[in-house]
Scaffold this motif. Structure first.
Motif, PDB file in Angstrom:
ATOM      1  N   VAL A   1     -23.194 -27.897 -15.064  1.00  0.00           N
ATOM      2  CA  VAL A   1     -23.476 -27.617 -16.480  1.00  0.00           C
ATOM      3  C   VAL A   1     -24.799 -26.884 -16.629  1.00  0.00           C
ATOM      4  O   VAL A   1     -24.904 -25.904 -17.378  1.00  0.00           O
ATOM      5  CB  VAL A   1     -23.486 -28.936 -17.281  1.00  0.00           C
ATOM      6  CG1 VAL A   1     -23.938 -28.682 -18.715  1.00  0.00           C
ATOM      7  CG2 VAL A   1     -22.105 -29.582 -17.263  1.00  0.00           C
ATOM      8  N   ALA A   2     -25.826 -27.324 -15.907  1.00  0.00           N
ATOM      9  CA  ALA A   2     -27.143 -26.697 -16.029  1.00  0.00           C
ATOM     10  C   ALA A   2     -27.125 -25.242 -15.563  1.00  0.00           C
ATOM     11  O   ALA A   2     -27.826 -24.406 -16.132  1.00  0.00           O
ATOM     12  CB  ALA A   2     -28.167 -27.497 -15.241  1.00  0.00           C
ATOM     13  N   LEU A   3     -26.342 -24.937 -14.548  1.00  0.00           N
ATOM     14  CA  LEU A   3     -26.217 -23.532 -14.115  1.00  0.00           C
ATOM     15  C   LEU A   3     -25.641 -22.672 -15.232  1.00  0.00           C
ATOM     16  O   LEU A   3     -26.059 -21.526 -15.433  1.00  0.00           O
ATOM     17  CB  LEU A   3     -25.336 -23.455 -12.869  1.00  0.00           C
ATOM     18  CG  LEU A   3     -26.037 -23.742 -11.539  1.00  0.00           C
ATOM     19  CD1 LEU A   3     -25.017 -24.008 -10.441  1.00  0.00           C
ATOM     20  CD2 LEU A   3     -26.947 -22.582 -11.159  1.00  0.00           C
ATOM     21  N   GLU A   4     -24.710 -23.235 -15.980  1.00  0.00           N
ATOM     22  CA  GLU A   4     -24.136 -22.483 -17.104  1.00  0.00           C
ATOM     23  C   GLU A   4     -25.140 -22.366 -18.242  1.00  0.00           C
ATOM     24  O   GLU A   4     -25.207 -21.336 -18.925  1.00  0.00           O
ATOM     25  CB  GLU A   4     -22.854 -23.158 -17.587  1.00  0.00           C
ATOM     26  CG  GLU A   4     -21.944 -22.266 -18.402  1.00  0.00           C
ATOM     27  CD  GLU A   4     -21.387 -21.090 -17.615  1.00  0.00           C
ATOM     28  OE1 GLU A   4     -21.134 -20.026 -18.239  1.00  0.00           O
ATOM     29  OE2 GLU A   4     -21.210 -21.209 -16.394  1.00  0.00           O
TER      30      GLU A   4
ATOM     31  N   GLY B   1     -26.268 -30.836 -23.795  1.00  0.00           N
ATOM     32  CA  GLY B   1     -25.637 -31.826 -24.659  1.00  0.00           C
ATOM     33  C   GLY B   1     -24.387 -32.427 -24.042  1.00  0.00           C
ATOM     34  O   GLY B   1     -23.629 -33.124 -24.722  1.00  0.00           O
ATOM     35  N   VAL B   2     -24.172 -32.159 -22.759  1.00  0.00           N
ATOM     36  CA  VAL B   2     -22.987 -32.673 -22.071  1.00  0.00           C
ATOM     37  C   VAL B   2     -23.336 -33.906 -21.253  1.00  0.00           C
ATOM     38  O   VAL B   2     -22.621 -34.906 -21.261  1.00  0.00           O
ATOM     39  CB  VAL B   2     -22.362 -31.584 -21.170  1.00  0.00           C
ATOM     40  CG1 VAL B   2     -21.137 -32.124 -20.440  1.00  0.00           C
ATOM     41  CG2 VAL B   2     -21.996 -30.356 -21.999  1.00  0.00           C
TER      42      VAL B   2
ATOM     43  N   ARG C   1     -18.262 -22.796 -22.903  1.00  0.00           N
ATOM     44  CA  ARG C   1     -18.619 -22.476 -21.520  1.00  0.00           C
ATOM     45  C   ARG C   1     -19.166 -23.697 -20.784  1.00  0.00           C
ATOM     46  O   ARG C   1     -18.927 -23.876 -19.579  1.00  0.00           O
ATOM     47  CB  ARG C   1     -19.633 -21.330 -21.485  1.00  0.00           C
ATOM     48  CG  ARG C   1     -19.018 -19.981 -21.791  1.00  0.00           C
ATOM     49  CD  ARG C   1     -20.024 -18.852 -21.794  1.00  0.00           C
ATOM     50  NE  ARG C   1     -20.762 -18.719 -20.535  1.00  0.00           N
ATOM     51  CZ  ARG C   1     -21.607 -17.722 -20.294  1.00  0.00           C
ATOM     52  NH1 ARG C   1     -21.813 -16.781 -21.230  1.00  0.00           N
ATOM     53  NH2 ARG C   1     -22.245 -17.653 -19.139  1.00  0.00           N
ATOM     54  N   LEU C   2     -19.881 -24.544 -21.499  1.00  0.00           N
ATOM     55  CA  LEU C   2     -20.436 -25.740 -20.865  1.00  0.00           C
ATOM     56  C   LEU C   2     -19.349 -26.773 -20.588  1.00  0.00           C
ATOM     57  O   LEU C   2     -19.341 -27.406 -19.517  1.00  0.00           O
ATOM     58  CB  LEU C   2     -21.535 -26.336 -21.739  1.00  0.00           C
ATOM     59  CG  LEU C   2     -22.709 -25.401 -22.062  1.00  0.00           C
ATOM     60  CD1 LEU C   2     -23.757 -26.136 -22.884  1.00  0.00           C
ATOM     61  CD2 LEU C   2     -23.321 -24.838 -20.794  1.00  0.00           C
ATOM     62  N   ILE C   3     -18.429 -26.938 -21.524  1.00  0.00           N
ATOM     63  CA  ILE C   3     -17.324 -27.871 -21.314  1.00  0.00           C
ATOM     64  C   ILE C   3     -16.438 -27.386 -20.173  1.00  0.00           C
ATOM     65  O   ILE C   3     -15.998 -28.171 -19.319  1.00  0.00           O
ATOM     66  CB  ILE C   3     -16.500 -28.045 -22.605  1.00  0.00           C
ATOM     67  CG1 ILE C   3     -17.361 -28.688 -23.707  1.00  0.00           C
ATOM     68  CG2 ILE C   3     -15.254 -28.885 -22.345  1.00  0.00           C
ATOM     69  CD1 ILE C   3     -17.908 -30.052 -23.364  1.00  0.00           C
ATOM     70  N   ALA C   4     -16.187 -26.080 -20.112  1.00  0.00           N
ATOM     71  CA  ALA C   4     -15.362 -25.527 -19.030  1.00  0.00           C
ATOM     72  C   ALA C   4     -16.025 -25.742 -17.672  1.00  0.00           C
ATOM     73  O   ALA C   4     -15.358 -26.082 -16.684  1.00  0.00           O
ATOM     74  CB  ALA C   4     -15.103 -24.040 -19.274  1.00  0.00           C
ATOM     75  N   ALA C   5     -17.350 -25.565 -17.620  1.00  0.00           N
ATOM     76  CA  ALA C   5     -18.070 -25.784 -16.366  1.00  0.00           C
ATOM     77  C   ALA C   5     -17.956 -27.240 -15.927  1.00  0.00           C
ATOM     78  O   ALA C   5     -17.757 -27.531 -14.739  1.00  0.00           O
ATOM     79  CB  ALA C   5     -19.535 -25.391 -16.530  1.00  0.00           C
ATOM     80  N   ALA C   6     -18.085 -28.164 -16.880  1.00  0.00           N
ATOM     81  CA  ALA C   6     -17.965 -29.586 -16.556  1.00  0.00           C
ATOM     82  C   ALA C   6     -16.552 -29.920 -16.091  1.00  0.00           C
ATOM     83  O   ALA C   6     -16.361 -30.656 -15.106  1.00  0.00           O
ATOM     84  CB  ALA C   6     -18.344 -30.431 -17.769  1.00  0.00           C
TER      85      ALA C   6
ATOM     86  N   ASN D   1     -27.250 -34.174  -9.513  1.00  0.00           N
ATOM     87  CA  ASN D   1     -25.877 -34.399  -9.070  1.00  0.00           C
ATOM     88  C   ASN D   1     -24.993 -33.183  -9.347  1.00  0.00           C
ATOM     89  O   ASN D   1     -25.331 -32.332 -10.178  1.00  0.00           O
ATOM     90  CB  ASN D   1     -25.303 -35.671  -9.721  1.00  0.00           C
ATOM     91  CG  ASN D   1     -25.105 -35.520 -11.219  1.00  0.00           C
ATOM     92  OD1 ASN D   1     -24.167 -34.887 -11.679  1.00  0.00           O
ATOM     93  ND2 ASN D   1     -26.022 -36.112 -11.992  1.00  0.00           N
ATOM     94  N   PRO D   2     -23.861 -33.033  -8.645  1.00  0.00           N
ATOM     95  CA  PRO D   2     -23.045 -31.823  -8.779  1.00  0.00           C
ATOM     96  C   PRO D   2     -22.575 -31.539 -10.203  1.00  0.00           C
ATOM     97  O   PRO D   2     -22.565 -30.379 -10.636  1.00  0.00           O
ATOM     98  CB  PRO D   2     -21.856 -32.105  -7.853  1.00  0.00           C
ATOM     99  CG  PRO D   2     -22.349 -33.103  -6.871  1.00  0.00           C
ATOM    100  CD  PRO D   2     -23.347 -33.938  -7.601  1.00  0.00           C
ATOM    101  N   LEU D   3     -22.183 -32.573 -10.939  1.00  0.00           N
ATOM    102  CA  LEU D   3     -21.697 -32.369 -12.298  1.00  0.00           C
ATOM    103  C   LEU D   3     -22.807 -31.843 -13.202  1.00  0.00           C
ATOM    104  O   LEU D   3     -22.613 -30.891 -13.972  1.00  0.00           O
ATOM    105  CB  LEU D   3     -21.120 -33.677 -12.846  1.00  0.00           C
ATOM    106  CG  LEU D   3     -20.443 -33.608 -14.214  1.00  0.00           C
ATOM    107  CD1 LEU D   3     -19.307 -32.599 -14.225  1.00  0.00           C
ATOM    108  CD2 LEU D   3     -19.940 -34.996 -14.615  1.00  0.00           C
TER     109      LEU D   3
END
Length: 391
Positions: A285-288, A250-251, A50-55, A279-281
């Protein structure tokens, strides 16, 4: 070591090429179970889908605007993190040390503008054995001589007291005190859990005397101890949280100071900032990460597997094994090993040979902090490897 590499770390002799979940793979194709989890930055494991997908989604939109402009994820991130913390305002930065520096500036300006402390006289009380980062200001109020040696002169305005000593803490808080800065559990010191009631007493003292209580939950927070925040184990709500590490999943790095409007509104445009902060990126990730924490699954997992971890480690400490002490909470433990069987570094090297990666601290302590996604079977296997190197 590569000739171009500065020798400010002493890593184990393994070169990691890929990772997933609780496992990493080196350049020779050998797999290792990760019991360090990036010092809690990898609470959700390596490359959580889920974190990789968000990024990846955000990479196709926008990655940086700087705070000179707004972006569409900034307000949602601040609102959701504030809500997770039960607070009102968020000031995002990048690294944990930056967030600690931000908290120091927050406390000082609050002391002058709200509390009425005379200019340039504010004091922050911190604990011996602390680890809040490695900037010159932060190492200045550390008692780790290796971290301090050769980096002075240091910033004044800090007083150290023994960790866990309520009387010493109370005696140090005076009219010039802006804040008490504490780790609810001291990670780098060896996963030191304070005596029962210590945090609650720190909260009482600071409330009674009009002093901010700032909890550095960079390592202990976001699920590691079986609660969202380690302070929750004593029912304590600080005036401000300092967050980092796992907030970026960890991203990529993102950190924050989270507090009330009454505290954070001491900042005005131009008084503090960061090009990459929020920053947006990072926000994507943090929202996820926040969404994962809202499920409660990771906190429950840390509590349940942590109970097994500490039960089995306690058996080592109470038995004939060369373990002199075990401390910790949730999926986080410090294991003190008798020098008779080797240094902490040597034990970690033996574990590495068995396919387990851990890290020593303070000479004889092994830190155990696996990703919260570790399976029960893998945790059992890791503990078997520890028994194997100690036997």
């Amino acid at each position: 070591m590569d000739d171009a590499t500065v020798h400010n770390y002493h890593p184990l002799p393994v070169v990691i090429e890929s990772a997933e979940g609780a496992w990493v793979t080196d350049t020779a194709g050998r797999r290792y179970l990760d019991l360090l989890a990036g010092y809690s930055a990898l609470n959700f494991g390596h490359r959580h889908p889920r974190l990789i997908a968000a990024a990846e989604r955000q990479l196709g939109r926008v990655t940086l605007t700087s705070r000179a402009f707004q972006h569409d994820l900034f307000a949602p991130f601040c609102e959701q993190l504030a809500d997770l913390c039960g607070m009102e305002a968020v000031l995002p930065m990048n690294t944990g040390a930056e967030a600690v520096e931000t908290a120091i500036k927050t406390a000082r300006r609050w002391a002058y503008r709200v509390k009425g402390v005379p200019a340039d006289t504010a004091k922050i009380v911190a604990a011996r054995g602390n680890f809040h980062g490695r900037t010159t200001t932060i190492v200045g109020f550390s008692d780790d001589e290796e971290a301090r040696d050769g980096f002075g002169p240091f910033t004044p305005g800090f007083e150290l007291v023994p960790y866990g000593d309520v009387e010493a803490l109370s005696a140090a808080v005076d009219d010039r005190t802006a804040a008490v800065l504490l780790e609810p559990i001291q990670g780098e010191a060896g996963v030191i859990v304070p005596p029962p009631g210590y945090l609650a007493e720190a909260r009482r003292i600071t409330e009674e005397r009009g002093v901010l209580l700032i909890a550095d939950e960079i390592q202990s927070g976001l699920g590691r101890t079986g609660r969202t925040f380690a302070c929750e184990h004593e029912g304590v709500v600080p005036d401000a949280y300092i967050l980092g590490k796992a907030l970026g999943g960890g991203v990529l790095p993102i950190s924050a100071v989270v507090s009330s409007r009454a505290v954070m509104d001491v900042f005005t445009p131009g008084s503090h900032g960061s090009t990459f902060g929020g920053n947006p990126l990072a926000c994507a990730v943090a929202l996820e990460v926040i969404a994962l924490l809202r499920t409660g699954a990771y906190q429950r997992r840390a509590a349940e597997l942590g109970a097994r971890l500490h039960r089995e480690l306690a058996e080592l400490a109470d038995g004939d094994w060369p373990v002199t002490a075990v401390r910790g909470r949730g999926l986080w433990a410090g294991v003190d090993v008798s020098p008779a069987v080797g240094t902490g570094r040597e034990i970690c090297e033996r574990l590495m040979a068995r396919g387990v990666l851990a890290k020593d601290t303070h000479g004889s302590t092994i830190r155990v902090a696996p990703p919260l996604v570790i399976s029960e079977e893998d945790l059992s296997w890791a503990l078997a490897q520890l028994r194997g190197v100690l036997g």
